[in-house]
Design a protein around this motif. Structure first.
Motif, PDB file in Angstrom:
ATOM      1  N   LEU A   8      44.821   8.933 -44.271  1.00 37.13           N
ATOM      2  CA  LEU A   8      45.605   8.469 -43.116  1.00 37.13           C
ATOM      3  C   LEU A   8      46.270   7.127 -43.433  1.00 37.13           C
ATOM      4  CD1 LEU A   8      42.832   9.180 -40.458  1.00 37.13           C
ATOM      5  CD2 LEU A   8      44.864  10.587 -40.847  1.00 37.13           C
ATOM      6  N   PRO A   9      47.138   7.066 -44.441  1.00 39.78           N
ATOM      7  CA  PRO A   9      47.675   5.772 -44.872  1.00 39.78           C
ATOM      8  C   PRO A   9      48.494   5.042 -43.810  1.00 39.78           C
ATOM      9  CG  PRO A   9      48.822   7.584 -45.948  1.00 39.78           C
ATOM     10  CD  PRO A   9      47.630   8.173 -45.288  1.00 39.78           C
ATOM     11  N   SER A  10      49.331   5.756 -43.070  1.00 39.04           N
ATOM     12  CA  SER A  10      50.147   5.057 -42.068  1.00 39.04           C
ATOM     13  C   SER A  10      49.304   4.621 -40.877  1.00 39.04           C
ATOM     14  CB  SER A  10      51.304   5.951 -41.605  1.00 39.04           C
ATOM     15  OG  SER A  10      50.823   7.139 -41.011  1.00 39.04           O
ATOM     16  N   ILE A  11      48.314   5.414 -40.505  1.00 42.25           N
ATOM     17  CA  ILE A  11      47.424   5.030 -39.419  1.00 42.25           C
ATOM     18  C   ILE A  11      46.566   3.844 -39.843  1.00 42.25           C
ATOM     19  CG2 ILE A  11      45.452   5.790 -38.023  1.00 42.25           C
ATOM     20  CD1 ILE A  11      46.730   8.574 -37.970  1.00 42.25           C
ATOM     21  N   ALA A  12      46.100   3.858 -41.095  1.00 45.07           N
ATOM     22  CA  ALA A  12      45.328   2.724 -41.617  1.00 45.07           C
ATOM     23  C   ALA A  12      46.179   1.466 -41.648  1.00 45.07           C
ATOM     24  CB  ALA A  12      44.795   3.049 -43.011  1.00 45.07           C
ATOM     25  N   GLY A  13      47.447   1.627 -42.044  1.00 46.59           N
ATOM     26  CA  GLY A  13      48.345   0.472 -42.077  1.00 46.59           C
ATOM     27  C   GLY A  13      48.580  -0.109 -40.701  1.00 46.59           C
ATOM     28  N   THR A  58      38.273  -0.739 -39.296  1.00 44.72           N
ATOM     29  CA  THR A  58      39.058  -1.788 -39.946  1.00 44.72           C
ATOM     30  C   THR A  58      38.623  -3.164 -39.462  1.00 44.72           C
ATOM     31  OG1 THR A  58      40.962  -0.302 -40.156  1.00 44.72           O
ATOM     32  CG2 THR A  58      41.400  -2.664 -40.352  1.00 44.72           C
ATOM     33  N   PHE A  59      38.434  -3.302 -38.164  1.00 45.42           N
ATOM     34  CA  PHE A  59      38.034  -4.580 -37.577  1.00 45.42           C
ATOM     35  C   PHE A  59      36.705  -5.049 -38.162  1.00 45.42           C
ATOM     36  CE2 PHE A  59      35.802  -7.103 -34.386  1.00 45.42           C
ATOM     37  CZ  PHE A  59      36.755  -8.054 -34.067  1.00 45.42           C
ATOM     38  N   TRP A  60      35.777  -4.114 -38.352  1.00 41.80           N
ATOM     39  CA  TRP A  60      34.446  -4.478 -38.843  1.00 41.80           C
ATOM     40  C   TRP A  60      34.322  -4.395 -40.364  1.00 41.80           C
ATOM     41  CZ3 TRP A  60      31.650  -7.235 -35.807  1.00 41.80           C
ATOM     42  CH2 TRP A  60      31.720  -7.061 -34.423  1.00 41.80           C
ATOM     43  N   GLY A  65      45.736  -8.902 -33.407  1.00 39.09           N
ATOM     44  CA  GLY A  65      44.836  -8.979 -32.258  1.00 39.09           C
ATOM     45  C   GLY A  65      45.372  -8.266 -31.034  1.00 39.09           C
ATOM     46  N   GLU A  66      46.441  -7.500 -31.196  1.00 37.52           N
ATOM     47  CA  GLU A  66      47.093  -6.873 -30.038  1.00 37.52           C
ATOM     48  C   GLU A  66      46.159  -5.908 -29.304  1.00 37.52           C
ATOM     49  OE1 GLU A  66      51.040  -4.101 -29.040  1.00 37.52           O
ATOM     50  OE2 GLU A  66      50.743  -4.901 -31.051  1.00 37.52           O
ATOM     51  N   LEU A  67      45.503  -5.033 -30.048  1.00 41.50           N
ATOM     52  CA  LEU A  67      44.641  -4.055 -29.395  1.00 41.50           C
ATOM     53  C   LEU A  67      43.403  -4.723 -28.797  1.00 41.50           C
ATOM     54  CD1 LEU A  67      44.942  -1.040 -28.921  1.00 41.50           C
ATOM     55  CD2 LEU A  67      43.475  -0.626 -30.906  1.00 41.50           C
ATOM     56  N   ILE A  68      42.889  -5.732 -29.477  1.00 39.51           N
ATOM     57  CA  ILE A  68      41.750  -6.479 -28.948  1.00 39.51           C
ATOM     58  C   ILE A  68      42.130  -7.159 -27.636  1.00 39.51           C
ATOM     59  CG2 ILE A  68      40.212  -8.434 -29.356  1.00 39.51           C
ATOM     60  CD1 ILE A  68      39.501  -5.967 -30.967  1.00 39.51           C
ATOM     61  N   HIS A  69      43.345  -7.695 -27.583  1.00 42.24           N
ATOM     62  CA  HIS A  69      43.817  -8.334 -26.352  1.00 42.24           C
ATOM     63  C   HIS A  69      43.899  -7.322 -25.216  1.00 42.24           C
ATOM     64  CE1 HIS A  69      46.112 -10.882 -23.628  1.00 42.24           C
ATOM     65  NE2 HIS A  69      47.000  -9.904 -23.511  1.00 42.24           N
ATOM     66  N   LEU A  70      44.450  -6.141 -25.496  1.00 38.93           N
ATOM     67  CA  LEU A  70      44.548  -5.107 -24.460  1.00 38.93           C
ATOM     68  C   LEU A  70      43.156  -4.683 -23.996  1.00 38.93           C
ATOM     69  CD1 LEU A  70      47.418  -2.952 -26.011  1.00 38.93           C
ATOM     70  CD2 LEU A  70      47.539  -4.227 -23.852  1.00 38.93           C
ATOM     71  N   ALA A  71      42.219  -4.611 -24.949  1.00 34.09           N
ATOM     72  CA  ALA A  71      40.848  -4.256 -24.590  1.00 34.09           C
ATOM     73  C   ALA A  71      40.213  -5.333 -23.715  1.00 34.09           C
ATOM     74  CB  ALA A  71      40.019  -4.033 -25.851  1.00 34.09           C
ATOM     75  N   ALA A  72      40.419  -6.596 -24.096  1.00 33.54           N
ATOM     76  CA  ALA A  72      39.847  -7.709 -23.335  1.00 33.54           C
ATOM     77  C   ALA A  72      40.420  -7.776 -21.927  1.00 33.54           C
ATOM     78  CB  ALA A  72      40.090  -9.024 -24.075  1.00 33.54           C
ATOM     79  N   GLU A  73      41.677  -7.366 -21.793  1.00 25.25           N
ATOM     80  CA  GLU A  73      42.331  -7.365 -20.487  1.00 25.25           C
ATOM     81  C   GLU A  73      42.002  -6.108 -19.677  1.00 25.25           C
ATOM     82  OE1 GLU A  73      44.366  -9.803 -19.103  1.00 25.25           O
ATOM     83  OE2 GLU A  73      43.548 -10.987 -20.766  1.00 25.25           O
ATOM     84  N   ALA A  74      41.182  -5.213 -20.259  1.00 26.20           N
ATOM     85  CA  ALA A  74      40.831  -3.947 -19.606  1.00 26.20           C
ATOM     86  C   ALA A  74      42.082  -3.161 -19.237  1.00 26.20           C
ATOM     87  CB  ALA A  74      39.969  -4.184 -18.371  1.00 26.20           C
ATOM     88  N   LEU A  77      47.353  -4.195 -36.361  1.00 29.11           N
ATOM     89  CA  LEU A  77      46.829  -4.482 -35.029  1.00 29.11           C
ATOM     90  C   LEU A  77      45.605  -5.396 -35.093  1.00 29.11           C
ATOM     91  CD1 LEU A  77      47.200  -0.928 -33.460  1.00 29.11           C
ATOM     92  CD2 LEU A  77      48.563  -2.956 -32.912  1.00 29.11           C
ATOM     93  N   VAL A  78      44.785  -5.225 -36.125  1.00 32.86           N
ATOM     94  CA  VAL A  78      43.639  -6.125 -36.296  1.00 32.86           C
ATOM     95  C   VAL A  78      44.124  -7.539 -36.594  1.00 32.86           C
ATOM     96  CG1 VAL A  78      41.689  -6.697 -37.802  1.00 32.86           C
ATOM     97  CG2 VAL A  78      41.983  -4.353 -36.975  1.00 32.86           C
ATOM     98  N   ASP A  79      45.119  -7.654 -37.476  1.00 32.06           N
ATOM     99  CA  ASP A  79      45.646  -8.973 -37.830  1.00 32.06           C
ATOM    100  C   ASP A  79      46.302  -9.664 -36.635  1.00 32.06           C
ATOM    101  OD1 ASP A  79      44.789  -8.633 -40.420  1.00 32.06           O
ATOM    102  OD2 ASP A  79      46.741  -8.015 -41.204  1.00 32.06           O
TER     103      ASP A  79
END
Length: 234
Positions: A181-186, A168-170, A195-204, A191-193
């Motif tokens: 997987l409609p609910s997982i895609a949603g 989704t991000f890319w 940035g929550e998961l990206i933030h958790l990733a950046a924070e390791a 999360l992409v919009d």
């Protein structure tokens, strides 16, 4: 990194079955893969329950690190875990644990490896029925590994979410993935919009923290996993 089977608060409760240690490690590797910018899939090989080899997806990376493969379509988690088994490794007690149902490439590698049993945390909508390849001829079907689909719960939904978040991000289109997987895609789009998961990733952030942050939202994704798992794997 805290073990995945000792999550804090509401996540670690009687209603949540603990992951087997080899699968817990595979899921941690899947999160490490996503943090590094690759597809979020992880795998381990155990012998009598003890992890003896690990691998994670490194398709979008140049450095193989502790793995063997990186930067190509071959750099799947299962391929990296299997590549660490020396030629002539005996099959006794070997089991492969992967966070996502093996694709056609990895399934072929598993068949040619000494591993007789595979545990898949989550079903893959792109490869349901792929095990029918064992019917091609007698040689391929001989010594076919036992495939165990582990569970249809929030852990499986989290595994699928890591992969879905990446594509989704890319902006990658995988025919049939989002519709299965409609609910997982949603949730991945949210999360992409945000940035929550990206933030958790950046924070390791450790996987335990990620699971805690997403746990309640993953509950609504479980029916997707159950419907997909109900389709015959072979």
């Amino acid at each position: 990194m805290r073990p995945v089977d000792r999550l804090p608060g509401a996540v670690h409760c009687a209603a949540v079955q603990e992951l087997e240690p080899p699968m817990a490690r595979a899921l941690e590797l899947a999160w490490e893969s996503l943090r590094a910018g690759s597809l979020g899939v992880g795998a381990t090989v155990s012998r009598h329950g003890e992890v003896i080899a690990t691998g994670r997806n490194r398709m979008a990376e140049r450095d193989p690190g502790d793995d063997v493969l990186a930067g190509s379509s071959l750099a799947h988690a299962e391929m990296n875990a299997l590549a660490q088994l020396r030629w002539g490794t005996r099959a006794d007690g070997l089991e492969l644990w992967t966070t996502l149902q093996p694709c056609i490439q990895c399934l072929g590698a598993i068949r040619l490896s000494p591993v007789p049993k595979v545990h898949a945390l989550a079903p893959d909508p792109l490869f349901r029925g792929i095990e029918r390849i064992r019917e091609v001829n007698e040689f391929v079907g001989r010594r076919w590994p036992e495939i165990v689909e582990v569970r249809t719960d929030r852990w499986a939904a989290l595994s699928l979410l890591l992969h879905t978040h990446f594509v989704t991000f890319w902006g990658v289109t995988l025919d049939g993935w989002d519709t299965a997987l409609p609910s997982i895609a949603g949730l991945a789009h949210q999360l992409v919009d945000s940035g929550e998961l990206i933030h958790l990733a950046a924070e390791a952030a450790p996987l335990a923290e990620v699971a805690t942050a997403l746990w309640d939202r993953l509950d609504a994704c479980v029916p997707d996993v159950a419907r997909l798992a109900a389709l015959p794997p072979a």
